[in-house]
Design a protein around this motif. Structure first.
Motif, PDB file in Angstrom:
ATOM      1  N   LYS A  72      -3.877  71.017  41.077  1.00 54.80           N
ATOM      2  CA  LYS A  72      -3.121  69.752  41.064  1.00 54.80           C
ATOM      3  C   LYS A  72      -3.888  68.667  40.303  1.00 54.80           C
ATOM      4  N   ILE A  73      -4.232  69.133  39.213  1.00 54.20           N
ATOM      5  CA  ILE A  73      -4.908  68.043  38.193  1.00 54.20           C
ATOM      6  C   ILE A  73      -3.900  67.913  37.155  1.00 54.20           C
ATOM      7  N   LYS A  74      -3.791  66.631  36.948  1.00 50.74           N
ATOM      8  CA  LYS A  74      -2.959  66.080  35.584  1.00 50.74           C
ATOM      9  C   LYS A  74      -3.556  66.078  34.561  1.00 50.74           C
ATOM     10  N   PHE A  75      -3.241  66.554  33.407  1.00 49.51           N
ATOM     11  CA  PHE A  75      -4.007  66.346  32.112  1.00 49.51           C
ATOM     12  C   PHE A  75      -3.145  65.753  31.163  1.00 49.51           C
ATOM     13  N   PHE A  76      -3.845  64.477  30.293  1.00 48.73           N
ATOM     14  CA  PHE A  76      -3.083  63.789  29.423  1.00 48.73           C
ATOM     15  C   PHE A  76      -3.906  63.843  28.273  1.00 48.73           C
ATOM     16  N   GLU A  77      -3.287  64.006  27.020  1.00 49.76           N
ATOM     17  CA  GLU A  77      -4.153  63.829  25.619  1.00 49.76           C
ATOM     18  C   GLU A  77      -3.488  62.636  24.899  1.00 49.76           C
ATOM     19  N   ILE A  78      -4.208  61.778  24.614  1.00 51.72           N
ATOM     20  CA  ILE A  78      -3.931  60.461  24.048  1.00 51.72           C
ATOM     21  C   ILE A  78      -4.747  60.209  22.567  1.00 51.72           C
ATOM     22  N   GLN A  79      -3.993  60.067  21.593  1.00 49.75           N
ATOM     23  CA  GLN A  79      -4.582  59.688  20.168  1.00 49.75           C
ATOM     24  C   GLN A  79      -5.069  58.391  20.231  1.00 49.75           C
ATOM     25  N   THR A  80      -6.497  58.109  19.715  1.00 49.91           N
ATOM     26  CA  THR A  80      -6.877  56.761  19.857  1.00 49.91           C
ATOM     27  C   THR A  80      -7.001  56.099  18.512  1.00 49.91           C
ATOM     28  N   VAL A  81      -6.016  56.237  17.937  1.00 50.98           N
ATOM     29  CA  VAL A  81      -6.217  55.862  16.383  1.00 50.98           C
ATOM     30  C   VAL A  81      -5.560  54.442  16.416  1.00 50.98           C
ATOM     31  N   HIS A  82      -5.044  54.039  17.593  1.00 50.60           N
ATOM     32  CA  HIS A  82      -4.401  52.796  17.451  1.00 50.60           C
ATOM     33  C   HIS A  82      -5.294  51.697  18.091  1.00 50.60           C
ATOM     34  N   SER A  83      -4.823  50.623  18.363  1.00 46.78           N
ATOM     35  CA  SER A  83      -5.485  49.459  18.815  1.00 46.78           C
ATOM     36  C   SER A  83      -6.030  49.696  20.285  1.00 46.78           C
ATOM     37  N   ILE A  84      -7.096  49.106  20.645  1.00 43.79           N
ATOM     38  CA  ILE A  84      -7.653  49.201  22.068  1.00 43.79           C
ATOM     39  C   ILE A  84      -6.754  48.848  22.918  1.00 43.79           C
ATOM     40  N   LYS A  85      -5.739  47.781  22.796  1.00 44.19           N
ATOM     41  CA  LYS A  85      -4.894  47.487  23.902  1.00 44.19           C
ATOM     42  C   LYS A  85      -3.613  48.438  23.877  1.00 44.19           C
ATOM     43  N   LYS A  86      -3.348  49.001  22.892  1.00 43.02           N
ATOM     44  CA  LYS A  86      -2.117  49.904  22.859  1.00 43.02           C
ATOM     45  C   LYS A  86      -2.660  51.262  23.512  1.00 43.02           C
ATOM     46  N   ILE A  87      -3.678  51.694  23.166  1.00 49.29           N
ATOM     47  CA  ILE A  87      -4.034  52.964  23.867  1.00 49.29           C
ATOM     48  C   ILE A  87      -4.340  52.733  25.705  1.00 49.29           C
ATOM     49  N   ASN A  88      -4.785  51.571  25.755  1.00 46.59           N
ATOM     50  CA  ASN A  88      -4.920  51.286  27.166  1.00 46.59           C
ATOM     51  C   ASN A  88      -3.652  51.293  27.704  1.00 46.59           C
ATOM     52  N   ARG A  89      -2.618  50.508  27.399  1.00 49.41           N
ATOM     53  CA  ARG A  89      -1.172  50.558  27.786  1.00 49.41           C
ATOM     54  C   ARG A  89      -0.529  52.132  27.800  1.00 49.41           C
ATOM     55  N   LYS A  90      -1.093  52.591  27.068  1.00 46.47           N
ATOM     56  CA  LYS A  90      -0.573  54.070  27.088  1.00 46.47           C
ATOM     57  C   LYS A  90      -1.071  54.999  28.352  1.00 46.47           C
ATOM     58  N   ILE A  91      -2.534  54.735  28.436  1.00 51.36           N
ATOM     59  CA  ILE A  91      -3.097  55.350  29.533  1.00 51.36           C
ATOM     60  C   ILE A  91      -2.643  54.739  30.809  1.00 51.36           C
ATOM     61  N   LEU A  92      -2.400  53.607  31.019  1.00 57.17           N
ATOM     62  CA  LEU A  92      -2.000  52.981  32.286  1.00 57.17           C
ATOM     63  C   LEU A  92      -0.592  53.354  32.523  1.00 57.17           C
ATOM     64  N   ASP A  93       0.199  53.510  31.708  1.00 58.73           N
ATOM     65  CA  ASP A  93       1.539  53.974  31.769  1.00 58.73           C
ATOM     66  C   ASP A  93       1.634  55.362  32.189  1.00 58.73           C
ATOM     67  N   LEU A  94       0.790  56.250  31.542  1.00 52.47           N
ATOM     68  CA  LEU A  94       0.754  57.710  31.995  1.00 52.47           C
ATOM     69  C   LEU A  94       0.185  57.874  33.419  1.00 52.47           C
ATOM     70  N   LEU A  95      -0.880  57.125  33.810  1.00 56.51           N
ATOM     71  CA  LEU A  95      -1.172  57.003  35.071  1.00 56.51           C
ATOM     72  C   LEU A  95      -0.307  56.671  36.300  1.00 56.51           C
ATOM     73  N   LYS A  96       0.596  55.600  35.985  1.00 56.40           N
ATOM     74  CA  LYS A  96       1.371  55.053  36.938  1.00 56.40           C
ATOM     75  C   LYS A  96       2.635  55.816  36.990  1.00 56.40           C
ATOM     76  N   LEU A  97       2.888  56.361  36.058  1.00 55.62           N
ATOM     77  CA  LEU A  97       4.285  57.394  35.991  1.00 55.62           C
ATOM     78  C   LEU A  97       4.021  58.867  36.684  1.00 55.62           C
ATOM     79  N   ASN A  98       2.772  59.105  36.870  1.00 47.18           N
ATOM     80  CA  ASN A  98       2.521  60.299  37.287  1.00 47.18           C
ATOM     81  C   ASN A  98       1.442  60.447  38.552  1.00 47.18           C
ATOM     82  N   LYS A  99       1.779  59.474  39.333  1.00 47.01           N
ATOM     83  CA  LYS A  99       0.743  59.029  40.831  1.00 47.01           C
ATOM     84  C   LYS A  99       1.010  60.631  41.448  1.00 47.01           C
TER      85      LYS A  99
END
Length: 218
Positions: free
Chosen positions: A191-218
């Motif tokens: 029951k592990i959730k796996f996400f691949e995130i591209q990190t070519v964008h700004s630090i803030k944009k990457i962080n928002r993407k990660i938080l959105d994924l974690l919130k949507l997949n609790k």
């Protein structure tokens, strides 16, 4: 409780994103590299043994890493969760983690084109006691070469050199491809959730993407 494993090549932004997630969830970031360096500062014999691995971009012995990680996650500040960087790095470590240590909720795999890695690592600055990461160009400290929180001097890691980076990347690719396959085979069962995130964008944009994924997949 939230337990996260961060995977990514050197320079993919793991240290920066770990710190942001740590501040958001109020859980400690745990970097294998930081743990090793702290122990090396107080144990000369250990330093002499491990230094050869680190300075040559090689992975340190599994048994040493597992013992250090186990000791760290048993501390009180980890009771509500933690974020791991640099563990597991091998299938053996992943199997021991699964069988003996703890369960993981999320795996975040940060990806970045190799040509960007050198640009990011050259110019990287680290506050050794805390593990906070900066960059002369992409994430500069408020005051040049000083940590934003303590005002203490920032350092350049000895292994942040082109020759060593190339070796570290080679080692990373060698171990990470089979490790990702292992996770893919075992994720549903555990029951592990796996996400691949591209990190070519700004630090803030990457962080928002990660938080959105974690919130949507609790």
């Amino acid at each position: 409780m939230i337990r996260i494993v961060m995977l990514g090549a050197p320079g993919s932004g793991k240290g920066t994103q770990m710190q942001l997630l740590s501040n958001y969830y109020h859980i400690p970031p745990i970097s294998v590299g930081d743990i090793l360096r702290k122990k090396m500062n107080i144990d000369f014999k250990f330093k002499k043994y491990v230094q050869n691995y680190i300075n040559n971009g090689k992975l340190v012995n599994d048994d040493i890493i597992i013992k250090l990680i186990k000791k760290r996650i048993e501390q009180k500040d980890c009771h509500n969760g933690f974020i791991l960087d640099g563990f597991p790095r091998t299938i053996k470590q992943a199997e021991i983690l699964q069988d003996n240590l703890f369960t993981i909720n999320y795996i975040l795999h940060l990806t970045i084109p190799e040509k960007k890695i050198f640009e990011r690592i050259i110019g990287r600055l680290v506050h050794i006691p805390s593990g906070r990461c900066y960059h002369e160009k992409f994430n500069p400290p408020q005051e040049k070469n000083k940590d934003d929180i303590t005002g203490e001097a920032l350092s350049i890691r000895k292994d942040d050199k082109i020759k060593i980076i190339k070796i570290r990347l080679k080692e990373y690719k060698k171990y990470t491809a089979p490790l990702l396959d292992w996770f893919n085979k075992n994720m549903k069962k555990n029951k592990i959730k796996f996400f691949e995130i591209q990190t070519v964008h700004s630090i803030k944009k990457i962080n928002r993407k990660i938080l959105d994924l974690l919130k949507l997949n609790k």
